[in-house]
Design an enzyme around this catalytic site. Structure first.
Site, PDB file in Angstrom:
ATOM      1  N   ARG A 175     -11.400 -13.949 -12.441  1.00  0.00           N
ATOM      2  CA  ARG A 175     -10.970 -14.689 -13.620  1.00  0.00           C
ATOM      3  C   ARG A 175     -10.797 -16.150 -13.203  1.00  0.00           C
ATOM      4  NH1 ARG A 175      -8.016  -9.860 -13.485  1.00  0.00           N
ATOM      5  NH2 ARG A 175      -8.344  -8.496 -15.290  1.00  0.00           N
TER       6      ARG A 175
ATOM      7  N   LYS B 127      -4.116  -9.990 -12.949  1.00  0.00           N
ATOM      8  CA  LYS B 127      -3.569  -9.536 -14.222  1.00  0.00           C
ATOM      9  C   LYS B 127      -2.744  -8.269 -13.993  1.00  0.00           C
ATOM     10  CE  LYS B 127      -5.018  -8.897 -19.010  1.00  0.00           C
ATOM     11  NZ  LYS B 127      -6.188  -8.867 -19.931  1.00  0.00           N
TER      12      LYS B 127
ATOM     13  N   HIS C 246     -15.145 -17.408 -18.520  1.00  0.00           N
ATOM     14  CA  HIS C 246     -14.920 -15.962 -18.466  1.00  0.00           C
ATOM     15  C   HIS C 246     -16.210 -15.188 -18.697  1.00  0.00           C
ATOM     16  CE1 HIS C 246     -11.895 -12.860 -18.030  1.00  0.00           C
ATOM     17  NE2 HIS C 246     -12.404 -12.195 -19.051  1.00  0.00           N
TER      18      HIS C 246
ATOM     19  N   ARG D  12     -17.645 -13.843 -15.536  1.00  0.00           N
ATOM     20  CA  ARG D  12     -17.057 -12.574 -15.070  1.00  0.00           C
ATOM     21  C   ARG D  12     -17.695 -11.400 -15.810  1.00  0.00           C
ATOM     22  NH1 ARG D  12     -12.241  -9.781 -13.167  1.00  0.00           N
ATOM     23  NH2 ARG D  12     -11.393  -8.409 -14.774  1.00  0.00           N
TER      24      ARG D  12
ATOM     25  N   HIS E 171      -9.661  -3.485 -13.102  1.00  0.00           N
ATOM     26  CA  HIS E 171      -9.264  -2.782 -14.325  1.00  0.00           C
ATOM     27  C   HIS E 171      -8.437  -1.550 -13.977  1.00  0.00           C
ATOM     28  CE1 HIS E 171     -12.907  -4.547 -16.712  1.00  0.00           C
ATOM     29  NE2 HIS E 171     -11.906  -5.379 -16.627  1.00  0.00           N
TER      30      HIS E 171
ATOM     31  N   TYR F 103     -18.853  -2.680 -20.761  1.00  0.00           N
ATOM     32  CA  TYR F 103     -20.089  -3.311 -20.286  1.00  0.00           C
ATOM     33  C   TYR F 103     -21.289  -2.377 -20.410  1.00  0.00           C
ATOM     34  CZ  TYR F 103     -16.761  -6.690 -18.574  1.00  0.00           C
ATOM     35  OH  TYR F 103     -15.746  -7.611 -18.501  1.00  0.00           O
TER      36      TYR F 103
END
Length: 323
Positions: free
Chosen positions: A140, A165, A271, A274, A297, A306
């Site tokens: 990120r 995150k 972003h 990414r 994640h 994706y």
């Protein structure tokens, strides 16, 4: 309870509680902003004198009159719930009943390999290197800008992302093609750090209580940012003059200009690089669990988005027409 002087005292309490919870400066500024707007919207009444009806009226105003997005409305709601639960210590039954705005489920913008290369070729200087890390490592933007010298492992070809995150650490790949440019960048940072030390500065922000536990760590080479700001600034919390990391707005402007010069119709942002990292790995046949770990994640369902961009399904299914 409704006098004007009550608001500043309350905001000071909010600020103190946010810092106790170790929230970021950005979260502090956002939460304070929403709480201030909430109080002003209701004529400077004290939040203790308000409840569910007032919160819903404010959130409805944001959606109907201000036409904010669902994510912005939910951000305002989170700030108000923090106020009532963490600052005013009011565990009221209506807190859980306030409607959560449903954000639309959107597919991410993804560039093709050719488009990605074209965008990267149009970036220059430090921003070109940052962009290559976003695309080459799946970082990120703030993860790249907050990268410390000590967290780049050239020998193992790894980057350690600290407090990504969800406050989680993870390890991702270090592309071979950025090793030499990254070493050159670090050499420039080393010279800049030496100048700062000679001038009586050279300290960077340290998370949590590390600055008290290791008083000299903030001046050590390993803790310096890989992408420092061009100028010194005063920390708004401590009042200490430090060199912070580079501002993300610079990268955002550079990316926007590159996309415009290229004539791309896609609304690509930093972003997007990414998103493209993840999509291109899956296109190349990489296991989705590996991509999940590289992206950080918590749930593979997040990474599955994706596969929808690929339009081939979770198992790489091809249309019978294409066979």
């Amino acid at each position: 309870m409704a006098d004007v002087a009550a608001a500043p005292r309350l905001l000071d309490q909010v600020r103190d509680r946010i810092r106790v919870k170790h929230f970021s400066l950005r979260t502090e500024q956002v939460y304070l902003g929403w709480i201030r707007r909430y109080i002003l919207f209701h004529g400077k009444r004290h939040p203790r004198d308000m409840g569910k009806a007032e919160i819903e009226a404010f959130l409805s105003h944001l959606a109907v009159d201000r036409n904010v997005t669902a994510s912005t409305q939910n951000q305002a709601k989170a700030a108000l719930l923090f106020l009532y639960r963490e600052v005013l210590a009011l565990e009221l039954p209506w807190l859980a009943d306030i409607t959560q705005a449903k954000a639309p489920s959107r597919l991410p913008v993804v560039l093709t390999v050719a488009e990605t290369r074209a965008v990267l070729d149009r970036l220059e200087g430090t921003w070109a290197l940052v962009a290559r890390l976003l695309y080459g490592s799946g970082l990120r933007l703030l993860e790249a800008l907050r990268l410390r010298i000590k967290d780049v492992d050239f020998a193992r070809g790894e980057i350690i992302v600290r407090e990504g995150k969800g406050f989680k650490d993870r390890v991702t790949m270090l592309p071979q093609s950025v090793i030499e440019p990254l070493k050159l960048q670090m050499a420039k940072v080393h010279d800049l750090h030496a100048l700062d030390l000679a001038a009586g500065f050279g300290e960077v922000y340290l998370p949590y209580a590390l600055a008290r536990k290791y008083p000299n760590a903030g001046r050590q080479w390993g803790w310096q940012y890989v992408f420092p700001s061009a100028r010194l600034s005063v920390d708004p919390r401590s009042g200490v003059t430090r060199r912070h990391h580079a501002d993300e707005k610079g990268m955002q402007r550079a990316m926007r200009d590159a996309v415009l010069r290229l004539g791309l119709a896609k609304p690509a942002t930093p972003h997007t690089l990414r998103h493209s990292f993840a999509t291109h790995l899956l296109e190349a046949g990489q296991d989705i669990r590996t991509v999940q770990e590289l992206l950080g994640h918590a749930d593979v369902k997040t990474t599955m988005i994706y596969t929808h961009v690929l339009n081939r399904g979770g198992r790489g299914v091809l249309s019978p027409l294409d066979r």
